[in-house]
Design an enzyme around this catalytic site. Sequence first.
Site, short mmCIF file in Angstrom:
data_model
loop_
_atom_site.label_atom_id
_atom_site.label_comp_id
_atom_site.label_asym_id
_atom_site.label_seq_id
_atom_site.Cartn_x
_atom_site.Cartn_y
_atom_site.Cartn_z
N GLU A 139 2.77 19.58 2.88
CA GLU A 139 3.76 18.57 2.51
C GLU A 139 4.17 18.70 1.05
O GLU A 139 5.35 18.65 0.71
CB GLU A 139 3.21 17.17 2.78
N GLY A 157 28.81 16.12 -19.86
CA GLY A 157 29.38 15.04 -20.64
C GLY A 157 29.68 13.83 -19.76
O GLY A 157 28.97 13.55 -18.80
N GLN A 169 26.47 27.08 -29.29
CA GLN A 169 25.11 27.61 -29.25
C GLN A 169 24.15 26.66 -28.55
O GLN A 169 23.26 27.10 -27.80
CB GLN A 169 24.61 27.88 -30.68
N GLY A 201 5.37 11.56 -1.58
CA GLY A 201 4.39 12.61 -1.36
C GLY A 201 3.25 12.58 -2.35
O GLY A 201 2.45 13.52 -2.43
N ALA A 222 0.84 -1.20 0.00
CA ALA A 222 0.00 0.00 0.00
C ALA A 222 0.87 1.24 0.00
O ALA A 222 1.55 1.53 0.97
CB ALA A 222 -0.92 0.02 1.22
#
Length: 399
Positions: free
Chosen positions: A264, A361, A301, A385, A152
Amino acid sequence: MDLQGRSWQRAVVDPLEKCMLDLTGRTAFDEGHAMFRESVRKFFARELVPHLERFEEQGIVDRDFFRRCGAAGLLCPTIDEAYGGPGLDFGFNAVVNEELAYLGSSAGLQLQNDIVPEYLLRYGSEEQKQRYLPGMVTGEVIMAIAMTEPGAGSDLQGIRTSAVKDGDRYIINGSKTYITSGQNADVAILAAKTDPSKGAKGISLILVDADTPGYQKGRNLDKIGQRSADTSELFFSDVRVPASNLLGEEGMGFAYLMSQLPQERLSIAIAAHAGAQRAFDEAVRYAKERKAFGSTVFQFQNSRFTLADLKAQLQVGWSHIDWCLARHNAGELTTAEASAAKLWHTELQGRVADAALQLHGGAGYMNEYLVAQLWRDARVSRIFGGSSEIMKEVISRSI
């Protein structure tokens, strides 16, 4: 420092200058929060940063660390003065949460500060508050919440741990797993079935001291990440506790657990975003230092555009965190809003951590770099949570 050295060792050298969360543009904090944050940073630089690696390796934070946090005023900011706390707003919790997560630490302060105290403050008897809250503030008492079981998780109605009334006592039998602070905890708030015939309405919360006969701590579980947060199995075999250890009313446990979800989940969102910011900052630092093909990685870039996109998302995210904090401090943050915050910020954390590792990398796959730990630690935030899938279900119900 040589790039082959552990990335987090930079924090040991100069924690307040080279490893500091940028607060530019933040709106949730006032001068009191700022002064508190400065003291938190100095304390962590002195008492946490030098031990980060050791805590990770041993899989648990020293008990004495909690006591030192208590002595420095870092524990349970929202606890009332009547129980030894300062009675501050949740923004002070957020400061500790952000600074801890930014350092890459999974020490159990988030549970101790943001989650457990509210159950006692809202539902505890005066005797229970006096017994446990002052010790939580000083760090002498560490508490855990024992909900999850092998069969559960998110579906708490499926728990099988039982608490059978026997005169003026409950007899508890069952087991729990994935319990944060399970090894260090002196007390557990236990979710148990007091009336199996009533489903969710048959769940109650019971305070169980760890030294009670029949209460057994199992393994400190071996996790992928967040290794310094001890996470345990707990076993209960004919554990007898006074009926007065019932937290609140019998049969109201599920409702109590649901009512505490906004704080929470906001707490998890805050830590996730601070962790994402640290991963981004590590990626920027590495990209500007690492040379490839005659220039730095940052000059390509693709690197710049990747970082630009992440920076935009982080900027938006901090604004949302501040909005959530303002809503929560005003008592207006809804369960759906908090669930949306947890969903968005934890998913962002995953994306940022993954991109940050990619920009490192091959180095990013090495444990000697902090980004590897940040990447590992980020994964579970989309699960605990309430998983991302559960968050979507909760949000959808509000549409």
